[in-house]
Design an enzyme around this catalytic site. Structure first.
Site, PDB file in Angstrom:
ATOM      1  CG  HIS A 298      -1.859   1.153   1.285  1.00 40.35           C
ATOM      2  ND1 HIS A 298      -3.208   0.982   1.511  1.00 40.35           N
ATOM      3  CD2 HIS A 298      -1.682   2.484   1.148  1.00 40.35           C
ATOM      4  CE1 HIS A 298      -3.809   2.159   1.499  1.00 40.35           C
ATOM      5  NE2 HIS A 298      -2.888   3.094   1.288  1.00 40.35           N
TER       6      HIS A 298
ATOM      7  CG  HIS B 255      -0.743   7.106  -0.911  1.00 46.79           C
ATOM      8  ND1 HIS B 255      -1.966   7.273  -1.525  1.00 46.79           N
ATOM      9  CD2 HIS B 255      -0.991   6.413   0.229  1.00 46.79           C
ATOM     10  CE1 HIS B 255      -2.913   6.731  -0.783  1.00 46.79           C
ATOM     11  NE2 HIS B 255      -2.350   6.195   0.292  1.00 46.79           N
ATOM     12  CG  LEU B 256       4.883   5.496  -5.753  1.00 41.61           C
ATOM     13  CD1 LEU B 256       5.282   4.665  -6.975  1.00 41.61           C
ATOM     14  CD2 LEU B 256       6.120   5.836  -4.931  1.00 41.61           C
ATOM     15  NE  ARG B 257       0.651  11.964  -2.040  1.00 40.26           N
ATOM     16  CZ  ARG B 257      -0.323  11.515  -1.278  1.00 40.26           C
ATOM     17  NH1 ARG B 257      -1.331  10.812  -1.789  1.00 40.26           N
ATOM     18  NH2 ARG B 257      -0.335  11.763   0.011  1.00 40.26           N
TER      19      ARG B 257
ATOM     20  CG  ASN C 187      -5.055   8.627  -3.111  1.00 43.92           C
ATOM     21  OD1 ASN C 187      -3.995   8.125  -3.489  1.00 43.92           O
ATOM     22  ND2 ASN C 187      -5.185   9.191  -1.926  1.00 43.92           N
TER      23      ASN C 187
ATOM     24  CE  LYS D 151      -7.877   2.103  -0.587  1.00 41.90           C
ATOM     25  NZ  LYS D 151      -6.739   2.906  -0.220  1.00 41.90           N
TER      26      LYS D 151
ATOM     27  CG  HIS E 160      -9.906   4.431   3.461  1.00 39.38           C
ATOM     28  ND1 HIS E 160      -8.683   5.046   3.599  1.00 39.38           N
ATOM     29  CD2 HIS E 160     -10.664   4.861   4.501  1.00 39.38           C
ATOM     30  CE1 HIS E 160      -8.701   5.820   4.684  1.00 39.38           C
ATOM     31  NE2 HIS E 160      -9.894   5.733   5.245  1.00 39.38           N
TER      32      HIS E 160
ATOM     33  CG  HIS F  76      -4.892   2.120   5.906  1.00 37.71           C
ATOM     34  ND1 HIS F  76      -6.245   2.044   6.096  1.00 37.71           N
ATOM     35  CD2 HIS F  76      -4.717   2.885   4.808  1.00 37.71           C
ATOM     36  CE1 HIS F  76      -6.843   2.747   5.150  1.00 37.71           C
ATOM     37  NE2 HIS F  76      -5.943   3.261   4.358  1.00 37.71           N
TER      38      HIS F  76
ATOM     39  CG  LEU G 275      -7.633  10.313   7.878  1.00 34.61           C
ATOM     40  CD1 LEU G 275      -8.435  11.063   6.827  1.00 34.61           C
ATOM     41  CD2 LEU G 275      -8.470  10.118   9.147  1.00 34.61           C
TER      42      LEU G 275
ATOM     43  CG  ASP H 234      -1.652   4.816   4.056  1.00 28.69           C
ATOM     44  OD1 ASP H 234      -1.740   5.205   2.872  1.00 28.69           O
ATOM     45  OD2 ASP H 234      -2.430   5.202   4.954  1.00 28.69           O
TER      46      ASP H 234
ATOM     47  CG  HIS I  66       0.084  15.217   2.287  1.00 25.94           C
ATOM     48  ND1 HIS I  66      -0.906  15.416   1.355  1.00 25.94           N
ATOM     49  CD2 HIS I  66      -0.256  14.080   2.946  1.00 25.94           C
ATOM     50  CE1 HIS I  66      -1.815  14.463   1.442  1.00 25.94           C
ATOM     51  NE2 HIS I  66      -1.442  13.628   2.401  1.00 25.94           N
TER      52      HIS I  66
ATOM     53  CB  ALA J 253      -4.758  12.351   6.558  1.00 29.70           C
TER      54      ALA J 253
HETATM   55  O1  DOR Z   1      -3.169   9.175   5.886  1.00 28.21           O
HETATM   56  C1  DOR Z   1      -3.586   8.925   4.767  1.00 28.21           C
HETATM   57  N1  DOR Z   1      -3.073   9.535   3.676  1.00 28.21           N
HETATM   58  N2  DOR Z   1      -4.585   8.064   4.632  1.00 28.21           N
HETATM   59  C2  DOR Z   1      -5.180   7.854   3.453  1.00 28.21           C
HETATM   60  O2  DOR Z   1      -6.100   7.083   3.409  1.00 28.21           O
HETATM   61  C3  DOR Z   1      -4.784   8.622   2.257  1.00 28.21           C
HETATM   62  C4  DOR Z   1      -3.413   9.086   2.361  1.00 28.21           C
HETATM   63  C5  DOR Z   1      -3.068  10.133   1.328  1.00 28.21           C
HETATM   64  O3  DOR Z   1      -3.335   9.901   0.137  1.00 28.21           O
HETATM   65  O4  DOR Z   1      -2.522  11.174   1.685  1.00 28.21           O
HETATM   66 ZN    ZN Z   2      -3.347   5.055   1.659  1.00 26.67          ZN
END
Ligand code: DOR
Ligand code: ZN
Length: 346
Positions: A14, A16-18, A42, A100, A137, A175, A220, A248, A252, A264
């Site tokens: 899990h 997030h690479l953006r 996302n 997802k 999620h 998560h 989150l 996860d 940011h 988050a």
């Molecule tokens: O903390 C989190 N950040 N929880 C998520 O479900 C999404 C993620 C994000 O994409 O920043």
């Molecule tokens: Zn996530």
């Protein structure tokens, strides 16, 4: 005495690479240690179709450092308009390994997610048929439900009914953060697995809220009470096949975290492996670290475990950067609150 562990290279189930400058800046942090990762969809706009996933896959490969050995495993973002035939085509392409489900409004960029679960029935049935896992999620968005209860309520109100209505659907509870999540996975058969993050093994809600609010610990699902953290540690270090690593790791830029309405996400890609070695050593479970990081997730996704290896060595405390500078701004690296004595080599 030097202590060394040789593991199959880990998979991050899990991540997030953006995109764009952030992708470019943070991808090396995962590619350095991990063999593969399940890539969250996302983005803005989200990765919805097989075609979107192929294009994003190409952008990730283009951003990889020279010589990196890292395979992105793509996911589709489930919407009420998702076409079952496109999902089947995405799986057939070999690039897409899961879909997802974000309940609309549950977290970052989830507004295109699902409001009415009946509208995705046909897609879920197709996925059960073709054996494509659903990553969930697991939090309700009902404003009447306290944020600390949202995972437990989701299991009763949403997840269990979906699983009963769709026999054979393979689901990953992403998560998990609660004793209820751990118990639900244990009560189910092999069709249900769960990822556990690095940070939820380390922090509880006091770490985030006592003595001042610490925005870099806000994620989150939000960290819960200590008894829940202990249940997660027990599950992660148990060796049980249903529990596996999904960091996860969610970068940011600092100005969006240190903000009156902070985003988050904890960015753990850089130091996850040293932190996990520390946690598993504390739990006297170093012999089960490889199951958690490198075997159980691959098993759930029906992938062969990675062939290459990574070495963790214990020694004097090793520095970890406090921040990664990216073209999208600085990103604070998760601070576990203890010195990192384990270092990674290949
Ligand atoms: O903390 C989190 N950040 N929880 C998520 O479900 C999404 C993620 C994000 O994409 O920043
Ligand atoms: Zn996530």
């Amino acid at each position: 005495m030097t202590q060394s562990l040789h593991l199959r290279r880990p998979d991050d189930m899990h991540l997030h690479l953006r995109d764009g400058a952030m992708l470019q800046g943070i991808l090396p942090e995962s590619a350095r240690h991990f063999a593969r990762a399940i890539i969250m969809p996302n983005l803005v706009p989200p990765v919805v179709t097989a075609r979107d996933a192929a294009a994003y896959h190409d952008r990730i490969l283009a951003a990889l450092p020279e010589g990196a050995d890292f395979q992105p495993l793509m996911t589709l973002y489930l919407t009420e308009e998702t076409d079952p035939a496109d999902v089947a085509a995405a799986q057939a392409s070999g690039l897409v390994k899961a879909v997802k489900l974000y309940p609309a409004g549950a977290t970052t960029n989830s507004n295109s997610g699902v409001r009415d679960f009946d509208k995705v029935r046909a897609v879920l049935e197709e996925m059960a048929e073709i054996g494509l896992p659903l990553c969930v999620h697991g939090e309700v968005t009902d404003p009447a439900i306290d944020i600390f209860d949202r995972e437990a309520v989701f299991i009763d109100r949403v997840l269990d009914p979906i699983r009963r209505a769709t026999p054979g659907l393979r689901v990953v509870m992403e998560h998990i953060t609660t004793t209820e999540g751990v118990a639900y996975v244990r009560s189910a058969g092999g069709d249900l697995g769960a990822t556990i993050t690095t940070h939820h093994l380390v922090i509880n809600r006091n770490h985030m809220l006592v003595g001042g609010i610490r925005p870099h610990y806000y994620c989150l699902p939000v960290a819960k009470r200590e008894r829940h953290r202990l249940a997660l540690r027990d599950a992660a270090t148990s060796g049980e096949a249903g529990f596996f690593l999904g960091t996860d790791s969610a970068p940011h830029p600092d100005p969006l975290k240190e903000n009156a309405c902070g985003c988050a996400g904890c960015f753990t890609a850089t130091n996850t492996m040293p932190i996990l070695a520390h946690v598993f050593e504390e739990e006297k479970a170093l012999d089960r670290l490889e199951a958690f990081t490198s075997l159980n997730g691959a098993g759930f996704y029906r992938l062969p475990p990675s062939e290459t290896r990574l070495t963790l060595t214990k020694g004097a405390p090793v520095p970890c950067p406090a921040k990664i500078d990216t073209g999208a701004g600085p990103v604070t690296v998760f601070d576990p609150g203890f010195a990192l004595c384990w270092s990674v080599s290949h």
